[in-house]
Design a protein around this motif. Structure first.
Motif, PDB file in Angstrom:
ATOM      1  N   ASN A  86      22.672 -14.518  12.237  1.00 56.82           N
ATOM      2  CA  ASN A  86      23.687 -13.466  12.342  1.00 56.82           C
ATOM      3  C   ASN A  86      23.925 -13.120  13.804  1.00 56.82           C
ATOM      4  N   ASP A  87      24.123 -14.159  14.623  1.00 55.18           N
ATOM      5  CA  ASP A  87      24.413 -13.921  16.031  1.00 55.18           C
ATOM      6  C   ASP A  87      25.803 -13.317  16.217  1.00 55.18           C
ATOM      7  N   THR A 108      25.668 -21.627  24.697  1.00 56.44           N
ATOM      8  CA  THR A 108      26.631 -22.680  24.397  1.00 56.44           C
ATOM      9  C   THR A 108      27.200 -22.451  22.997  1.00 56.44           C
ATOM     10  N   GLY A 109      28.274 -23.152  22.687  1.00 56.39           N
ATOM     11  CA  GLY A 109      28.859 -23.041  21.360  1.00 56.39           C
ATOM     12  C   GLY A 109      27.888 -23.445  20.273  1.00 56.39           C
ATOM     13  N   LYS A 110      27.154 -24.529  20.502  1.00 53.82           N
ATOM     14  CA  LYS A 110      26.193 -25.006  19.511  1.00 53.82           C
ATOM     15  C   LYS A 110      25.087 -23.987  19.279  1.00 53.82           C
ATOM     16  N   GLU A 111      24.659 -23.323  20.353  1.00 59.88           N
ATOM     17  CA  GLU A 111      23.598 -22.332  20.224  1.00 59.88           C
ATOM     18  C   GLU A 111      24.061 -21.095  19.461  1.00 59.88           C
ATOM     19  N   ARG A 112      25.291 -20.658  19.755  1.00 58.93           N
ATOM     20  CA  ARG A 112      25.761 -19.413  19.151  1.00 58.93           C
ATOM     21  C   ARG A 112      26.276 -19.600  17.734  1.00 58.93           C
ATOM     22  N   ASN A 113      26.908 -20.738  17.440  1.00 61.13           N
ATOM     23  CA  ASN A 113      27.525 -20.922  16.134  1.00 61.13           C
ATOM     24  C   ASN A 113      26.499 -20.781  15.012  1.00 61.13           C
ATOM     25  N   ASP A 114      26.853 -19.997  13.998  1.00 57.50           N
ATOM     26  CA  ASP A 114      25.977 -19.782  12.849  1.00 57.50           C
ATOM     27  C   ASP A 114      26.246 -20.851  11.792  1.00 57.50           C
ATOM     28  N   ASP A 115      25.229 -21.684  11.522  1.00 59.71           N
ATOM     29  CA  ASP A 115      25.357 -22.677  10.455  1.00 59.71           C
ATOM     30  C   ASP A 115      25.502 -21.968   9.106  1.00 59.71           C
ATOM     31  N   TRP A 116      26.039 -22.718   8.135  1.00 60.51           N
ATOM     32  CA  TRP A 116      26.246 -22.154   6.808  1.00 60.51           C
ATOM     33  C   TRP A 116      25.270 -22.761   5.803  1.00 60.51           C
ATOM     34  N   GLU A 117      24.938 -21.963   4.799  1.00 61.02           N
ATOM     35  CA  GLU A 117      24.152 -22.424   3.664  1.00 61.02           C
ATOM     36  C   GLU A 117      24.651 -21.669   2.431  1.00 61.02           C
ATOM     37  N   PHE A 118      24.072 -21.956   1.259  1.00 65.10           N
ATOM     38  CA  PHE A 118      24.453 -21.237   0.044  1.00 65.10           C
ATOM     39  C   PHE A 118      23.393 -20.196  -0.290  1.00 65.10           C
ATOM     40  N   LEU A 134      25.761 -10.824  19.787  1.00 71.73           N
ATOM     41  CA  LEU A 134      25.113 -11.182  21.058  1.00 71.73           C
ATOM     42  C   LEU A 134      25.666 -10.362  22.225  1.00 71.73           C
ATOM     43  N   GLY A 135      26.868  -9.848  22.085  1.00 75.64           N
ATOM     44  CA  GLY A 135      27.444  -9.039  23.151  1.00 75.64           C
ATOM     45  C   GLY A 135      27.536  -9.797  24.460  1.00 75.64           C
ATOM     46  N   ARG A 136      27.127  -9.154  25.544  1.00 77.79           N
ATOM     47  CA  ARG A 136      27.212  -9.760  26.872  1.00 77.79           C
ATOM     48  C   ARG A 136      26.372 -11.027  26.991  1.00 77.79           C
ATOM     49  N   GLU A 137      25.322 -11.104  26.184  1.00 77.22           N
ATOM     50  CA  GLU A 137      24.443 -12.277  26.245  1.00 77.22           C
ATOM     51  C   GLU A 137      25.176 -13.556  25.845  1.00 77.22           C
ATOM     52  N   ALA A 138      26.276 -13.425  25.097  1.00 79.75           N
ATOM     53  CA  ALA A 138      27.015 -14.602  24.620  1.00 79.75           C
ATOM     54  C   ALA A 138      27.543 -15.457  25.763  1.00 79.75           C
ATOM     55  N   GLU A 195      27.040  -9.836   6.378  1.00 85.55           N
ATOM     56  CA  GLU A 195      25.757  -9.693   7.064  1.00 85.55           C
ATOM     57  C   GLU A 195      25.678  -8.313   7.730  1.00 85.55           C
ATOM     58  N   PRO A 196      24.487  -7.864   8.104  1.00 86.78           N
ATOM     59  CA  PRO A 196      24.381  -6.575   8.793  1.00 86.78           C
ATOM     60  C   PRO A 196      25.248  -6.533  10.055  1.00 86.78           C
ATOM     61  N   ILE A 197      25.934  -5.429  10.245  1.00 87.80           N
ATOM     62  CA  ILE A 197      26.733  -5.215  11.450  1.00 87.80           C
ATOM     63  C   ILE A 197      25.848  -4.500  12.458  1.00 87.80           C
ATOM     64  N   TYR A 198      25.750  -5.063  13.658  1.00 91.04           N
ATOM     65  CA  TYR A 198      24.908  -4.427  14.667  1.00 91.04           C
ATOM     66  C   TYR A 198      25.539  -4.567  16.044  1.00 91.04           C
ATOM     67  N   GLY A 199      25.158  -3.667  16.935  1.00 90.10           N
ATOM     68  CA  GLY A 199      25.691  -3.704  18.286  1.00 90.10           C
ATOM     69  C   GLY A 199      25.046  -2.651  19.159  1.00 90.10           C
TER      70      GLY A 199
END
Length: 383
Positions: free
Chosen positions: A279-280, A258-268, A250-254, A292-296
């Motif tokens: 992949n925020d 909020t923490g809830k918005e940015r946090n990536d939930d987990w699955e299998f 997310l870079g500067r947008e982070a 996950e893909p690395i981007y920036g």
């Protein structure tokens, strides 16, 4: 002068000045057995070289690379790879007014103040021409990464206030080389081109940014804190001339999430391994690659060499002067900066692949003690 080497195991040491006889680099740590030719390296150098379009400097450098060592019968031997690119079209005369009167926002004053001397022709060692070495070394790194299923690409996503919409990795690969701006969104590329030409006609320049992405990066690259993947990647990208900002995920947008918005939930995943839903985080969590893909994004300021009159201070005469930087300069940097950003991404990733043991540092086939290989020279006595 230190600071001419990049990497821990895959080490690149560069030499050369903008108007010197040649540019070049030595690559130490490339495993034996990688099939490599000058043509492999030349492809990326042609994307970076000057004079390739009307929105780049007209300096006529072919940037032909010559491999001087580290290759036998088309394969790397594990010994240092020496690469040389000759300078063919240097013209230092236009830089004489700035020998003791530094160009605004260049490295002229800081280099002279630090070392008591400098190669003033074309900016010498501080010139972005030095990145030709990085791109050459990055081409070798890309070949190693491709063997491991890692693919990377970049494109220009903003020039001035003209910003491209989000595009897929496949679109970047398909469209970024179709226009002079190297923007993967054709309609936006046309707007960018128009904007660049406006500044060019005014004798001015404009800044922009480059989006990068790497796919196929395994989990586990990087170490906590100072050797984190994000920290080392930040060092690599901030080394690119004219860079004023580096960000991933997310870079500067982070700052707005909020923490809830940015946090990536987990699955299998299909194999039963935990995997993030989104992949925020840009492929890096805790400084370590998540799989996950690395981007920036890398932001480059407007080129500082412009033909508009600017004030300088001559430390020899004690005079304030109005001078114009007359020469052959880019009106914008991101189009030629794309292969440079790709190179620094590749060099960072291949170094971590070696450090983590994903790539055997001795030989690409991963078979120490085995000599029945395509790249091992045959015994002349048996022929």
């Amino acid at each position: 002068m230190n600071g001419n080497r990049f990497g821990r195991l895959f080490q690149v040491t560069t030499f050369g000045e903008s108007h010197g006889e040649a540019m070049g680099c030595t690559i130490s740590g490339c495993p034996a057995g990688l099939e490599l030719s000058e043509e492999d390296i030349q492809e990326d150098l042609d994307r970076r070289k000057p004079g390739q379009s009307m929105i780049t400097t007209s300096r006529g450098e072919p940037d032909d690379v010559s491999i001087k060592s580290g290759i036998q019968d088309g394969y790397t031997t594990g010994t240092p790879i020496g690469l040389v690119i000759q300078n063919k079209d240097a013209r230092s005369g236009k830089y004489e007014p700035f020998i003791t009167a530094p160009r605004p926002s260049h490295g002229d004053f800081t280099y002279s103040a630090k070392f008591g001397t400098r190669n003033w022709g074309g900016g010498g060692r501080s010139s972005a021409r030095e990145t030709v070495n990085w791109v050459a070394a990055g081409a070798v790194a890309k070949k190693l990464l491709a063997r491991e299923g890692i693919e990377l690409k970049a494109h220009v996503n903003q020039i001035g206030d003209v910003e491209a919409p989000e595009v897929s990795f496949e679109e970047i690969k398909e469209h970024s080389e179709e226009n002079d701006v190297r923007c993967a969104h054709p309609e936006t590329a046309a707007e960018m081109q128009e904007l660049i030409e406006e500044y060019q006609e005014e004798g001015d320049s404009i800044g922009g940014s480059i989006y990068f992405e790497a796919q196929g990066v395994p989990v586990g690259l990087g170490a906590p804190r100072f050797d984190s993947l994000s920290a080392r990647l930040g060092q690599a990208m901030m080394a690119v001339p004219a860079t004023t900002a580096f960000e991933f995920g997310l870079g500067r947008e982070a700052r707005e999430w909020t923490g809830k918005e940015r946090n990536d939930d987990w699955e299998f995943d299909e194999e039963g391994n935990p995997t993030p839903v989104e992949n925020d985080h840009g492929g890096i969590q805790g400084g370590i690659s998540s799989g996950e893909p690395i981007y920036g994004e890398v932001t480059l300021h407007a080129p500082t060499s412009i033909p508009k009159s600017q004030q300088t201070a001559d430390w020899e005469t004690g005079e304030l002067k109005e001078e114009k930087v007359i020469g052959r300069h880019d009106p914008v940097l991101p189009p030629r900066g794309v292969p440079v950003v790709e190179a620094m991404l590749a060099l960072t990733l291949v170094d971590f692949m070696l450090l983590s043991g994903r790539i055997n540092p001795d030989r690409v086939d991963g078979q120490p003690g085995e000599y029945d290989t395509d790249y091992h020279p045959s015994n002349p006595q048996n022929e």
